[in-house]
Write an enzyme that holds these catalytic residues in place. Structure first.
Site, PDB file in Angstrom:
ATOM      1  CB  SER A 120      32.714  -5.668 -27.527  1.00 28.89           C
ATOM      2  OG  SER A 120      32.221  -4.977 -26.412  1.00 28.89           O
ATOM      3  CG  HIS A 141      34.252  -8.927 -30.568  1.00 27.17           C
ATOM      4  ND1 HIS A 141      34.460  -7.786 -31.288  1.00 27.17           N
ATOM      5  CD2 HIS A 141      33.100  -8.724 -29.867  1.00 27.17           C
ATOM      6  CE1 HIS A 141      33.479  -6.928 -31.037  1.00 27.17           C
ATOM      7  NE2 HIS A 141      32.652  -7.480 -30.188  1.00 27.17           N
ATOM      8  CD  GLU A 153      36.852  -7.587 -34.336  1.00 27.51           C
ATOM      9  OE1 GLU A 153      37.022  -6.602 -35.045  1.00 27.51           O
ATOM     10  OE2 GLU A 153      36.647  -7.492 -33.106  1.00 27.51           O
ATOM     11  CG  ASN A 191      33.403  -2.719 -31.048  1.00 30.19           C
ATOM     12  OD1 ASN A 191      32.551  -2.463 -31.888  1.00 30.19           O
ATOM     13  ND2 ASN A 191      33.193  -3.545 -30.052  1.00 30.19           N
TER      14      ASN A 191
END
Ligand code: CAA
Length: 285
Positions: A120, A141, A153, A191
């Site tokens: 991540s 991800h 992702e 993130n």
């Protein structure tokens, strides 16, 4: 393009277990690897439980459930991954263990197999550099809980080929996910935004002297979040959030990325959120 029939998942914790569930539901033969057979059996039982719930709710037929469960094999032996067309890694969020694992997978897997990481916040490029096939290494991800969150992702590292990206996009779509592709930058898309935002939320706990309950009520009802930030960090795992925040801080030197002191204290006390039974909240069972 490599045809994907068999998917390996390394690590069957919250994320890897969810990814393995997606793989069997999407019709892939799936090999899940855990460090002990007991952990593997427990993960298979969790997946079986969630699929039973889907049958009870009319989202899956009993036959489809049986077929999905039969597609899952668990092992402690990485050598089994010689049979895989794609391997998705979901182990601890630390660079060196991931690099060591990718070097092993590089030795074991066929040269045309694609190796994906569910990291991540770490650099996919640095993970890929541990192999002799960085063009076949890609980021995939997923978000927690993986079976429920609609996004994946796909991260193109410095040397990732378009062909490997295409494989990851194809598999992500077959998992039923919304797929977005991006380049290998700290935190990718979500993130990069979510980690500093959650950190800000947690700093507000002390600044505004509010309780976790009050903060969660505020963000759910004032910002329309599906769950409050304290409940979300408990779900993700206090340790996972701390690791991700530290990794992003190391890469960006942006103070907003650094884990708030209060979170470090909770983490150091061994309160890891839902999985340990206690974080900001206490959980039964
Ligand atoms: N795996 C598989 N199935 C699961 C599951 C899991 N981990 N957890 C729940 N389910 C299934 C269960 O069967 C459950 O039904 P039952 O309780 O009837 O058995 C069903 O899904 C629905 O569960 P909920 O009632 O809890 O679902 P909900 O409607 O309340 O939604 C939610 C839950 C999707 C988690 C929602 O609250 C939400 O969207 N929260 C925000 C989550 C989020 O933002 N995640 C991203 C975290 S950040 C991240 O992941 C990035 C990173 O890199 C760390």
């Amino acid at each position: 393009m490599t045809e994907i029939r068999t998917i390996g998942v390394v690590g069957l914790g919250a994320m890897g277990g969810g990814i393995a569930q997606l793989a069997v539901e999407a019709g892939y033969e799936t090999i899940g690897r855990e460090v002990t057979q007991e952990f593997g059996d427990a993960a298979a039982a969790r997946i079986g439980h969630f699929l039973t719930r889907k049958v009870e709710k009319g989202q899956l037929t009993a036959d489809e459930r049986e077929a999905a469960v039969a597609r899952l094999e668990t092992t402690t032996d990485l050598e089994e991954f010689a049979r895989c067309d794609l391997v998705i890694e979901a182990i601890i969020e630390e660079l060196e263990p991931k690099r060591a694992l990718f070097a092993e997978l590089d030795r074991i897997c066929r040269p045309d197999a694609v190796l994906a990481t569910n990291t991540s916040a770490l650099s996919v490029t640095e993970i890929a550099a541990a192999t002799t096939r960085p063009e076949r290494v890609v980021g995939m991800h997923f978000f927690n809980p993986a079976p429920l969150m609609p996004l994946v992702e796909i991260v193109q590292a410095e040397l990732t080929s378009e062909a490997a990206v295409a494989v990851a996009v194809e598999v992500g779509s077959r998992f039923g996910k919304e797929v977005v592709t991006c380049h290998d930058t700290p935190g990718f898309i979500v993130n990069r935004v979510l980690i500093p935002l959650l950190n800000d939320c947690l700093r507000v706990l002390d600044e505004a002297r509010v309780t976790p309950e009050a903060l969660d009520v505020a963000m759910k009802n004032g910002a329309g979040w599906p769950m409050g930030p304290c409940a979300l960090v408990d779900l993700v795992g206090i340790d996972v959030h701390v690791h991700a925040a530290e990794a992003l801080y190391a890469l960006t030197r942006d103070p907003r990325m650094a884990p708030p002191a209060r979170l470090m204290t909770i983490n150091n006390a061994g309160l890891l959120g839902r999985k340990s039974g206690r974080g900001f909240y206490t959980y039964e069972g």
